[in-house]
Design an enzyme around this catalytic site. Sequence first.
Site, mmCIF file in Angstrom:
data_model
loop_
_atom_site.group_PDB
_atom_site.id
_atom_site.type_symbol
_atom_site.label_atom_id
_atom_site.label_comp_id
_atom_site.label_asym_id
_atom_site.label_seq_id
_atom_site.Cartn_x
_atom_site.Cartn_y
_atom_site.Cartn_z
ATOM 1 N N ASP A 80 99.811 38.968 -44.626
ATOM 2 C CA ASP A 80 100.846 38.238 -44.220
ATOM 3 C C ASP A 80 100.450 37.467 -43.682
ATOM 4 O OD1 ASP A 80 103.576 38.185 -44.617
ATOM 5 O OD2 ASP A 80 103.950 39.041 -42.842
ATOM 6 N N GLU A 126 99.378 32.017 -43.953
ATOM 7 C CA GLU A 126 100.094 30.023 -44.490
ATOM 8 C C GLU A 126 98.583 29.040 -43.102
ATOM 9 O OE1 GLU A 126 102.059 32.102 -43.597
ATOM 10 O OE2 GLU A 126 102.286 32.920 -45.713
ATOM 11 N N ASP A 128 109.831 35.662 -48.476
ATOM 12 C CA ASP A 128 110.801 35.778 -47.346
ATOM 13 C C ASP A 128 112.044 34.975 -48.629
ATOM 14 O OD1 ASP A 128 109.615 37.036 -45.430
ATOM 15 O OD2 ASP A 128 109.425 35.863 -43.551
HETATM 16 C C1 GLC Z 1 107.138 38.148 -42.972
HETATM 17 C C2 GLC Z 1 106.899 38.925 -44.389
HETATM 18 C C3 GLC Z 1 107.372 39.654 -44.739
HETATM 19 C C4 GLC Z 1 107.365 40.960 -43.371
HETATM 20 C C5 GLC Z 1 107.543 40.258 -41.820
HETATM 21 C C6 GLC Z 1 107.231 41.609 -41.171
HETATM 22 O O1 GLC Z 1 108.952 37.760 -42.976
HETATM 23 O O2 GLC Z 1 106.917 37.749 -45.382
HETATM 24 O O3 GLC Z 1 107.197 40.592 -45.604
HETATM 25 O O4 GLC Z 1 108.193 42.093 -43.422
HETATM 26 O O5 GLC Z 1 107.398 38.938 -41.981
HETATM 27 O O6 GLC Z 1 105.841 41.912 -40.698
#
Ligand code: GLC
Length: 760
Positions: A416, A419, A490
């Site tokens: 995650d 980017e 998200d």
């Molecule tokens: C980001 C991710 C999400 C995750 C969050 C906390 O927003 O896209 O899926 O739950 O971070 O880790």
Amino acid sequence: MIEFGKILNWTMTDNVLSVEFEKNNMTISVLTDEIINVFVPLWAKEHYSKAVEESDLERVLRKGRSANAVFNSEKSCIELSTAKIKAVICDGGYVDFYDLSGKEISKAYRGERVSRRTIGIFDMELLAAEGHDTTGLLNIQRPVEDVRVVDSDEPIYGLGDKSGFLNKRSYEYENWNTDDPSAHTEQFRSLYKSIPFAICKKPEYAYGLFYDNTFHSYFDLAKENASYMAYSADDGNLDLYFIGGGNIPAVVGNYTLLTGRAPLPQLWTLGYHQCRWGYSNAKDITEVAEKFRELDIPCESVQYDIDYMDGYRVFTWNEKDYGPAGELFEKLRLKGFKPVVIIDPGTKREEGYFMYEEGTKNGYFFRNADDTEDYVNAVWPGDSNYPDFGRKAVRDWWGEHVNSLTDMGVMGIWNDMNEPASFKGPLPEDVIGYDEDRKTTHRELHNVYGHYMSKATYDAMKAHIGKRPLVITRACYSGSQKYTAVWTGDNQSLWSHLQMMIPQLCSLGMCGFPIAGVDIGGFGGDTTPELLCRWIEAAAFSTFFRNHSANGCIRQEPWQFGTEVVDIYRKFVKLHYRFLPYIYDLMHEEQENGLPVMRPLVMHYEDDPVARDLNDEYLVGEKILVAPVVNQGERVRKVYLPEGTWYSLWTGEKHEGRRYFLEEAPLDHMPVYIKAGSVIPVYEEMQYVGEKPLDKLTLITAPGGGSFVHYQDGGEDLSYLEGNYNLYRFSVDENKDLTAELLNEAKTVPQYEKIRVVSI
Ligand code: GLC
């Protein structure tokens, strides 16, 4: 705009045509009869491709090519012909593509760019000073540009995860991986991924344009002006792959031949997953897991979000709240749950923290523009450094830590914030990083940060666990499908986001990402019982099938909303598991044809004008059509079926295609249809993959008789690559009599004990 001038000289060596213009050079390489690369070295002599790896190129080139170039002195053009396509290279650097009958496929636009915008009352400086994004308001001249004529009604597909609708014509987009948690609307220009690949559909010919350039790039898809589409970039080379094929499946097949295909996943990874940012201790995770079993809702994993880390330090474990990892994993493993954990790249700056110490000592992090210090920004753990994944040494280091997780029992890695996300403003473009040994900047590396992180994870897991890795990523680039599955980041608990799921996942599929999903129920915001029901229905055939929600929003497990929701939820998760062998078969086929599981109707019904803009239905392979309800309050669904005869999965009712009709759709019903002549493999009920031997198969047949090639392997390891699988051809005739042929016999995978045929 790139200046070329007149053609001065040209040479043709094997499959490569080199053209010297007055002001620039161009090479046109014939990779296959349908894949032609146009390369203008504006920034570097090399391609430095991340999407097209050497191994892919070798594979593509081995397909054989023959090309021949002649100079047409009358038109002052070089005509380069393959067995299927003619590329015509003219003065001014214009490259046009034709089929061999001389019909135009894609021509360079030769006029001035003329915007339909009027600036009028806008005071650009004022708007910019107020923080508005004014870049789209004017025709910006960029150093890399390719403008191509499109027909007045030519639809344009692709571009990966971009928001909005399937047909992207009349919109504009940017490729700059972006973490923007506000509600993604159809006006969003960039999301988490950069997939600079568009598929255009002329009445008689579909073709693709892949602009392989990792710098910030822009697509204006006949928005500025209906007569052309424009690609441009802030930097890099013009590195265009013209991808022919004639029809959309062939174009997708060629594109994935070039950029690689997603490897076969472990079977369980295609099952159902539950997640929440905020399952904050072992008790919470365990109770959620147990509730799935108690309520008889199949589930493979309750995933670990950042809460499991010690102070959001990557590769640590919060033992205080979760106890020893091994104990929790083992307890849940006995109930069939597989641990999948989130990993973020941002590494906390803290003396004594092993990742920080190792990364700093070895110089593994991005550097400030003046190369005096490691670059610092902030993510979950506060001030953090960013691993420089473009270097093999850094990927190997990261991989060792991934291996330490899999040694603990972790079975899947969810990457995650790659980017990369940064809480103290964007990373400056002059931050220093490396592309292997070559020193470069974030300007080039930004869009491939997630790609390289996925590669680091995939390579390490594959070598270490000896099984097919489960890697999931938020950010990536073209070609990342070789290493990772994707989810769309998200989203929110909005009906418009449920609606957007279908074009978004279909577009990702058309761009070579067959394993893709969205956060079911919506990540941000509070879901409603009705929205959750319609979401689990609509996503029932998606390949990354996960309910996920954000800390602070209402909990989103089905039992939060009462028994009606639980019953509906169970019905559709079970539907997914029933069709798991069919989904797995499509993944097996994808290795050969590059086609996704979830497909827009236009992929197989290109000439049907309804299909070309249909956003609320999808196909699963060619045989199943899904028409989910995606509107609040709707209880009757207007269904469109394309050409052919179709049967309702639920009632067997027969429908002739090429028409709309209404189907009753109470909350517990999603219209699903099977095409005449289909033979579709399904499993019996299960709680999770591995619960019982999968030794019985049922074949659902729709009237008409037909055949289907079915694939069966051990579901986990890599021995299928050496031929350890069973491949059957099942043929069912009009009387429902089954003939089974074994096309390949596995060494160690037992064949089915029982195969049953049922008619719809
Ligand atoms: C980001 C991710 C999400 C995750 C969050 C906390 O927003 O896209 O899926 O739950 O971070 O880790």
